[in-house]
Every structure is written in C-alpha cells, then in structure tokens.
Design an enzyme around this catalytic site. Structure first.
Site, PDB file in Angstrom:
ATOM      1  CG  ASP A   8      52.846  42.334  67.549  1.00 26.36           C
ATOM      2  OD1 ASP A   8      51.940  42.666  67.089  1.00 26.36           O
ATOM      3  OD2 ASP A   8      53.934  42.213  66.958  1.00 26.36           O
TER       4      ASP A   8
ATOM      5  CD  GLU B  79      52.803  46.979  65.165  1.00 27.95           C
ATOM      6  OE1 GLU B  79      52.018  47.935  64.671  1.00 27.95           O
ATOM      7  OE2 GLU B  79      53.571  47.306  66.039  1.00 27.95           O
TER       8      GLU B  79
ATOM      9  CB  THR C 288      60.157  39.320  72.727  1.00 30.10           C
ATOM     10  OG1 THR C 288      60.936  39.857  71.947  1.00 30.10           O
ATOM     11  CG2 THR C 288      60.775  38.222  73.625  1.00 30.10           C
TER      12      THR C 288
ATOM     13  N   GLY D  66      52.526  48.757  74.421  1.00 37.43           N
ATOM     14  CA  GLY D  66      53.478  49.679  75.074  1.00 37.43           C
ATOM     15  C   GLY D  66      54.487  50.208  73.926  1.00 37.43           C
TER      16      GLY D  66
ATOM     17  N   GLY E   7      59.421  45.189  73.668  1.00 37.17           N
ATOM     18  CA  GLY E   7      59.458  43.929  73.597  1.00 37.17           C
ATOM     19  C   GLY E   7      57.890  43.156  73.760  1.00 37.17           C
ATOM     20  CE  LYS E   8      54.528  47.158  70.657  1.00 36.94           C
ATOM     21  NZ  LYS E   8      55.621  47.991  70.906  1.00 36.94           N
TER      22      LYS E   8
END
Length: 221
Positions: free
Chosen positions: A85, A34, A18, A10, A15-16
């Site tokens: 993520d 990442e 998290t 996204g 909020g990836k």
C-alpha cells in the site's frame, strides 16, 4: 503472476490500503502495509510541521526500508508476489512537501543511498482524486492524528503527487528501473462495493504485465 511486486500509491485518503487488501486477495499475494501509527513524531508533526518534519520523515524512511528488505527475503526472493500500500517514492513526495530546501537536499542524498538496493516495484497503481473527496474520506475514517489536517495541506500533497507521477517526471525519481504506472481516478470508483471497478484494475494489471513480459522476451532474444 509470480514474483511480481505491485505498489498502490497516492495521497492521504485516496484508498491505498483498501485496494491493496482487495488486490492481494485476488492475486493470491502478500499484502504489505506501511506502519503509520508507530511513528512517535506523527502527532507532533501535524501540530507543528516545520518543527518535526525531518524527524518524522527519517523515521518513515528507516521503517519502510526495513519492511522492504524483509519482504525481499521472505517473499520476492522466493518467487512470491507482493502488493504494497505504498512505494518508497512516497518518502520523496512527503519530504519535498514538508522539508525546507536545505534539509530536503540532505534527505534526498540519504534516500538515494539507502533506497538504491531495495526491491523496486514492477507496477505502481497511482490513485488520485479531488481534494474534497480526500478530505471527506479522511474525516470518515477519523484517525486521531489526522483530525487537525488542513485542506490546504492535502491540496498541496495532491499536487505534489501529480508532479511526481507525471509521465515526464518518472525518469527523474525512479532511477534505472522505471515502473509501469497505472493511473486511476477514484472520484467515481468504489472498489469496496463495485466489483466492476476491481475487475477494471485487475484487467489493467494483466495488460501491463503481459506487455512487460513480452518486452523482456524480445530483449532476451
């Protein structure tokens, strides 16, 4: 779930990381994150997108390829599960937004060659939300290299993600293996403070995993 590769994707601020940390803990999986701050071109990129876009995107591509090659050997090949993520497709999302058409076409050729042998996600959790919410979250986390990020840029990035994760677009960008996509609107979700929101995601993962497993069993008969 064993030997399952889940990616959370996204736009910036959605909020990836998290959610990745939370899911990795619940699913007893390795959390792959990442590396952003190590990109030497990133600060210059946000100050002058056109001048530093190609260098920035190439650095990210090479960095993520190395990460995914390592995670394949250390975890997936050993039957262990991974929650990441990011998905490698984000390289095309950002390159398509930031590069002029000529350079993007060259970049896409390189991407196709290098990404072809990488492990592909079984499930992608696509998080999306309103641009105003993303800007608020970006401001709250206050990363130095994101301070000059404009609302217009985030809005265009948001729309770029919507294009790539439109059900009609998936087959054009994910090659021979199209992942199962779970789309979640984060405008009214709080994965940190609301256990029911986490439970919803876990239930969706289990549902998609069971459907995928059943399909594979039918095909093998």
């Amino acid at each position: 779930m064993k030997n399952t590769f889940i990616s959370v994707e996204g736009p910036i601020g959605v909020g990836k990381t998290t959610l990745t940390n939370i899911l990795a803990k619940h699913l007893d999986s390795f959390a792959l994150k990442e590396i952003v701050e190590d990109n030497p071109y990133l600060k210059s990129f946000y100050e002058n997108v056109e001048e530093y876009a190609f260098q920035t995107e190439m650095f990210f591509l090479c960095n993520r390829i190395k990460q995914l090659e390592d995670v394949q050997k250390k975890y997936l090949d050993r039957g262990l599960s991974v929650v990441s993520d990011y998905n490698i497709i984000k390289n095309l999302v950002f390159a398509g937004l930031n590069l002029q058409n000529g350079k993007f076409q060259k970049y896409r050729q390189v991407y196709a060659i290098l990404a072809d042998q990488l492990p592909q996600s079984d499930i992608i959790i696509y998080l999306y939300g309103d641009t105003d919410l993303l800007m608020k979250r970006i401001e709250m986390r206050d990363r130095p290299f994101e301070r000059n990020m404009s609302r217009d840029y985030i809005d265009r990035l948001n729309r770029e993600y919507q294009h790539y994760f439109d059900p009609c677009s998936l087959k054009h960008y994910f090659g021979t293996k199209i992942p199962k996509v779970i789309s979640i609107n984060v405008n009214h979700r709080d994965f940190v403070n609301c256990p029911q929101d986490v439970a919803y995601v876990l239930k969706e993962i289990q549902r998609v995993h069971e459907v995928s497993t059943s399909s594979q069993e039918v095909q093998s008969c």
